[in-house]
Design an enzyme around this catalytic site. Sequence first.
Site, short mmCIF file in Angstrom:
data_model
loop_
_atom_site.label_atom_id
_atom_site.label_comp_id
_atom_site.label_asym_id
_atom_site.label_seq_id
_atom_site.Cartn_x
_atom_site.Cartn_y
_atom_site.Cartn_z
N SER A 13 12.12 31.91 9.54
CA SER A 13 11.80 32.58 10.80
C SER A 13 10.38 33.11 10.79
CB SER A 13 12.80 33.72 11.05
OG SER A 13 12.44 34.46 12.20
N ARG A 36 7.96 42.20 12.06
CA ARG A 36 9.40 42.44 12.03
C ARG A 36 9.94 42.65 13.43
NH1 ARG A 36 13.76 42.48 9.60
NH2 ARG A 36 12.78 41.58 7.77
N HIS A 39 10.09 39.24 14.89
CA HIS A 39 11.21 38.54 14.25
C HIS A 39 12.54 38.98 14.85
CE1 HIS A 39 13.98 37.23 11.09
NE2 HIS A 39 14.32 38.49 10.90
#
Length: 205
Positions: A13, A36, A39
């Site tokens: 990812s 993050r 993500h």
Amino acid sequence: MTVRQPHPIEVRSYEILRSRVDLSPMPPLWRAVAERVIHATADLEYAVDLVTTEDFLGQGWSALRSGAPVVTDERMTAAGISARETVCHADDPAAARMARAAGTTRSAAAVRLAYAEVGPGAVWVVGSAPEAIFEIIARGVRPALVVGTPVGFVGAAEAKEALRASGLPQLSNVSEKGGPAVAAAAVNALLYFEPAAPSYGGGEP
């Protein structure tokens, strides 16, 4: 702090993410947080929507590393923070009683109860309740960091703007989007950040 080996799917990812947006010019903590959040949301716009400074994030990271309390505005935000117990009085009957007695919102009352418990130096995390941000500012809670990313068309963007104007160490976003997953992802990024280590993070979101 906890170090985790990222799952291969998570690694993949991040590889896809980095092929679509280059965040390498960012300072390390800011990059770890932005990646993050992206993500967790699959929303590349957070690369330019998040607002903070590396110094603010450094304060938060150091506080977390030293075991500072983490206070959340609601259970959904708390549930997303994967490596630390949190303080959350959103469902506390005392918050409801205080809100009625003081003529304020339950979210604001929960902030008052939490501050009475943890005192200064905590990391405050708001994913849903704009009122919590306004109360954090009004209470003068002296935080290590406020992560404020409430979502919604009523009051969310205004609360985040007030947080940025307050001078408190903060991470927020400019737009009306956000939510508990965004706030939790930002905190997880700090919890799992290791200097000179890949910022894949760990846990969910």
